[in-house]
Design a protein around this motif. Structure first.
Motif, mmCIF file in Angstrom:
data_model
loop_
_atom_site.group_PDB
_atom_site.id
_atom_site.type_symbol
_atom_site.label_atom_id
_atom_site.label_comp_id
_atom_site.label_asym_id
_atom_site.label_seq_id
_atom_site.Cartn_x
_atom_site.Cartn_y
_atom_site.Cartn_z
ATOM 1 N N ASP B 158 47.651 35.622 -7.741
ATOM 2 C CA ASP B 158 49.090 35.895 -7.709
ATOM 3 C C ASP B 158 49.528 36.587 -9.001
ATOM 4 O O ASP B 158 49.005 36.295 -10.073
ATOM 5 C CB ASP B 158 49.854 34.576 -7.522
ATOM 6 N N CYS B 159 50.479 37.470 -8.884
ATOM 7 C CA CYS B 159 50.907 38.260 -10.044
ATOM 8 C C CYS B 159 52.428 38.316 -10.098
ATOM 9 O O CYS B 159 53.062 38.833 -9.186
ATOM 10 C CB CYS B 159 50.327 39.676 -9.920
ATOM 11 N N LYS B 160 52.995 37.729 -11.139
ATOM 12 C CA LYS B 160 54.450 37.721 -11.288
ATOM 13 C C LYS B 160 54.831 38.618 -12.458
ATOM 14 O O LYS B 160 54.486 38.337 -13.606
ATOM 15 C CB LYS B 160 54.946 36.300 -11.564
ATOM 16 N N VAL B 161 55.545 39.669 -12.143
ATOM 17 C CA VAL B 161 55.910 40.638 -13.173
ATOM 18 C C VAL B 161 57.408 40.555 -13.448
ATOM 19 O O VAL B 161 58.223 40.647 -12.531
ATOM 20 C CB VAL B 161 55.560 42.073 -12.728
ATOM 21 N N TYR B 162 57.762 40.372 -14.726
ATOM 22 C CA TYR B 162 59.164 40.464 -15.130
ATOM 23 C C TYR B 162 59.394 41.866 -15.669
ATOM 24 O O TYR B 162 58.794 42.256 -16.655
ATOM 25 C CB TYR B 162 59.503 39.371 -16.158
ATOM 26 N N MET B 163 60.220 42.599 -14.950
ATOM 27 C CA MET B 163 60.441 44.001 -15.293
ATOM 28 C C MET B 163 61.840 44.152 -15.879
ATOM 29 O O MET B 163 62.823 43.712 -15.263
ATOM 30 C CB MET B 163 60.295 44.859 -14.030
ATOM 31 N N VAL B 164 61.918 44.747 -17.053
ATOM 32 C CA VAL B 164 63.218 44.962 -17.707
ATOM 33 C C VAL B 164 64.195 45.562 -16.686
ATOM 34 O O VAL B 164 63.874 46.545 -16.030
ATOM 35 C CB VAL B 164 63.049 45.900 -18.918
ATOM 36 N N LYS B 165 65.363 44.926 -16.554
ATOM 37 C CA LYS B 165 66.260 45.252 -15.441
ATOM 38 C C LYS B 165 66.590 46.738 -15.344
ATOM 39 O O LYS B 165 66.599 47.318 -14.260
ATOM 40 C CB LYS B 165 67.559 44.438 -15.545
ATOM 41 N N VAL B 166 66.811 47.366 -16.476
ATOM 42 C CA VAL B 166 67.193 48.785 -16.438
ATOM 43 C C VAL B 166 66.056 49.641 -15.862
ATOM 44 O O VAL B 166 66.286 50.587 -15.099
ATOM 45 C CB VAL B 166 67.636 49.284 -17.842
ATOM 46 N N SER B 167 64.800 49.258 -16.163
ATOM 47 C CA SER B 167 63.663 49.985 -15.593
ATOM 48 C C SER B 167 63.523 49.674 -14.105
ATOM 49 O O SER B 167 63.207 50.545 -13.300
ATOM 50 C CB SER B 167 62.356 49.595 -16.297
#
Lengths: 457, 457
Positions: B158-167
């Motif tokens: 499993d892979c959980k990515v937190y992506m900077v909201k603006v990106s």
């Protein structure tokens, strides 16, 4: 004698093809000639000269020369991104649990992202050699326009691309890649041509069409000193250039003693499929070998599986010559599926003739099943495929699963024409469950032929 | 004895590296240890265990083992997209009219589009081997998140990515590639973590930051059974995995009797540069050879050329350990330049130590000159470079032009880390003349150190 087969087979420079192969030389029934839309007589070199480059016209009309030496300047450019890898899909085989051996020829490892560059560089070269200033073309999804802009940049040739307005606005990234390579990209319809101005006057809010973009590109080419028009698919010359895909594949397979049982490619206008199968089809035509060859098309635009084998216009604007081909009618408007490169009403005359003569078969597939195959493939093989290419993946997986049932160890080869980096909107729809399938009714198909004069030759 | 040098050198499978090279083994002055942010004592394996995988911690702390055999499972995955080509830039040389020989190692020929996959697959492998369920990470521009999602998909992790909201909002295509590989992508700050909820409460309209995304990813990793946190640059372990770039390059160059005089790489956190130069730096450290090694950074984020060599926090959220490195201060906010991968306030401790000890030099370049180099390169070499990679192209061209002046036939090697398909907005600004350069003032730089405790070790 077969050697251990690596994941990826790259030819060395001295093993690379030095000739294109012209499959027409081995066809007993040659593809029917292009007809002049006014006189309905076969187009001569003189008829074609205002539109196309001289050498390309020669190639277009030449049904006899089998091997065309590739000019050194084109070989030099090919060295920058070729050979493309022939990949053994070990991971896909394992995931499917199939005894089949699956190979794919991957043409997406260049900045244009597809096989289109193979012909773009050839067409740009001949234009330069003729002393032209530039070329014009149209582009829909943008793969061809991108490839042509790269090729023109390399030969310092001006490149004018008419891009269907809706794509111009919705695919700004493609447009910017073309601009990076110095092309001028004009949204079509535009005010730069008579035909564009006329359409804008009649339909001020139109978002354009491929047919209109072709008409604008042809008008500019024929009315501007030192310019000609170029096209990325359908034509005989394009299939000739694209034969480099198949010739490379065959050299690589022969090197390791591999013989495909099934060869699969997606088919829009036929540039990729025609190129991939060329040398294999040649063996089949000469009776030296047999292969099962499958063209895959979208269920929403099924020219081979549901079209008619007749003379038709190549463009919806009806300004170009007529070709004998499997067609849905130049008035057919395909549903807005996500494989822009396969949304063409007709099919290469060469492939149409071969299909008509029973040398290949055709399947149509629905796009949700295509995207499922694309995602399955990406997750195990790493490469994110273009929606067009994923049509071939779908049928390759289907055939591999048949092998699993029967226990047959067939060797399957398919063409992976390009990457899907610029198609993520389509993937997003698929992920969000918003993708629909569309199959035209018989009535929809009949409408494509409205207003087309019957030609019997 | 040198053979004729092809445009592209591909190693055959049996020539591929089987070990990573740990440059720390050859450093007299080892990189300073990570410090616990609370106690300011060196972090032990036990301290790191809740955050990182066990084997990766061992690699992080190991300054002695020189060669690390690459596990077979990782070698198998490398075979899917490696070797990457080492390209002789014949066309660029010709266009510049330089006597220099220019080579680049191109790491963009995989779906993630960059070198990040080399470490992502290693980190995913060790996580799987430890029996974990999944990993968490943050991503800004998205190259690392894409690479990690591909790697996790391969090992069914499993892979959980937190992506900077603006990106997340401005780069939906990157997000969709990650989803194609089955990752869950959450815009940060989010309601899924304590730290995210707190930030959203305080700043409801925030578009997020890398520091906040790191904090969320670490919180989820340390509070969820069977999860750990992984990082794509800066760390010693990452440089170890990325050494595969340099080792492959050196094998290919040795095969053809090529010896670089100058080696150039872009440097953000250091993952690419550290990997490319590793084996060459090893020779230099052991006194067996000499090379001019140049790190290239954006003028807007000049950690080596204008930063301080001190202990600092690795993240702007100040939740991670402190590292001794060249840094602009963890409070430094770089201007919104278009090379997201180089917008980092610090630099790998290994590279910082080597730079401090005089084994390499550094240059900073302004982004309009970088994009001019990117476009010039694309037009002759075909490949559309990522803005990060184009920093190295800029200095390679500058050095080649110096050779033109002096007539020296130097051999220049640079790292081409990736493709720019997802950076077309930046190219558009460049084409439209809307790109600006930004160089921070000394006062801007001083502000980056506000609130950072002084640590002298």
């Amino acid at each position: 004698m077969s050697k251990a087969i690596p994941y990826k087979i790259y030819l060395e420079e001295h093993e690379m093809p030095t000739c294109w192969y012209n499959v027409r030389a081995d066809m007993k029934n040659k593809p029917a000639p292009l007809l002049h839309p006014g006189t309905l007589q076969p187009m001569t070199a003189e008829d074609l000269a205002p539109v196309f480059c001289e050498e390309l016209i020669r190639q277009e009309l030449d049904n006899d020369t089998r091997d065309y030496p590739i000019p050194q300047e084109i070989l030099d450019f090919y060295k920058m991104y070729r050979p493309s890898p022939l990949v053994r899909a070990y991971c896909l085989e394992k995931k499917l649990g199939t005894p089949a051996h699956i190979y794919y020829k991957f043409e997406g490892n260049n900045t244009s992202g597809s096989h289109k560059l193979n012909s773009a560089i050839a067409q740009a070269y001949y234009a330069k050699k003729q002393g032209l200033k530039g070329v014009t073309t149209e582009t829909g999804a943008g793969q061809w326009g991108t490839a042509l802009s790269m090729a023109c940049s390399y030969f310092d040739l001006d490149c004018k691309v008419y891009m269907v307005k809706v794509s111009y606005e919705q695919k700004p990234f493609r447009r910017e890649v073309m601009r990076t390579y110095g092309a001028s990209v004009t949204p079509s319809p535009s005010n730069t041509t008579n035909v564009g101005r006329k359409i804008l006057e009649e339909f001020p809010g139109t978002t354009g069409s491929l047919g209109c973009a072709i008409s604008e590109a042809v008008e500019v080419a024929t009315s501007t000193e030192g310019y000609r028009y170029v096209l990325g698919s359908v034509l005989n010359q394009v299939l000739l250039h694209q034969s480099v895909i198949g010739v490379e594949t065959k050299i690589a397979m022969d090197k390791y003693g591999i013989k495909p049982d099934i060869i699969i490619g997606c088919a829009g206008g036929g540039s990729n499929l025609g190129g991939l199968i060329s040398p294999f089809m040649g063996e089949k035509l000469r009776g030296e070998a047999d292969y099962q060859i499958i063209a895959v098309e979208p269920a929403s635009c099924p020219s081979l599986t549901r079209g008619k084998f007749v003379y038709d216009f190549c463009d919806t604007g009806k300004v170009c010559p007529m070709a004998k081909m499997y067609t849905l009618g130049s008035g057919f408007i395909p549903a807005p599926n996500h494989a822009g490169g396969l949304r063409y009403h007709g099919m290469s005359s060469i492939l149409s003739q071969l299909y008509h003569d029973g040398y290949m078969e055709a399947r149509s597939v629905e796009q949700t099943r295509v995207f499922q195959a694309a995602e399955d493939f990406a997750r195990v093989e790493g490469i994110l495929p273009a929606p067009e290419s994923a049509h071939a993946i779908r049928v390759a997986i289907d055939e591999a699963m048949k092998c699993k049932e029967t226990g047959e160890e067939k060797t399957i080869l398919f063409g992976l024409t390009g990457t899907g980096y610029f198609d993520m909107v389509a993937y997003e729809r698929f992920h969000d469950g918003q993708m629909t399938d569309y199959i035209p009714t018989d009535e929809d198909l009949q409408r494509g032929f409205d207003g087309i004069p019957p030609v019997n030759l």
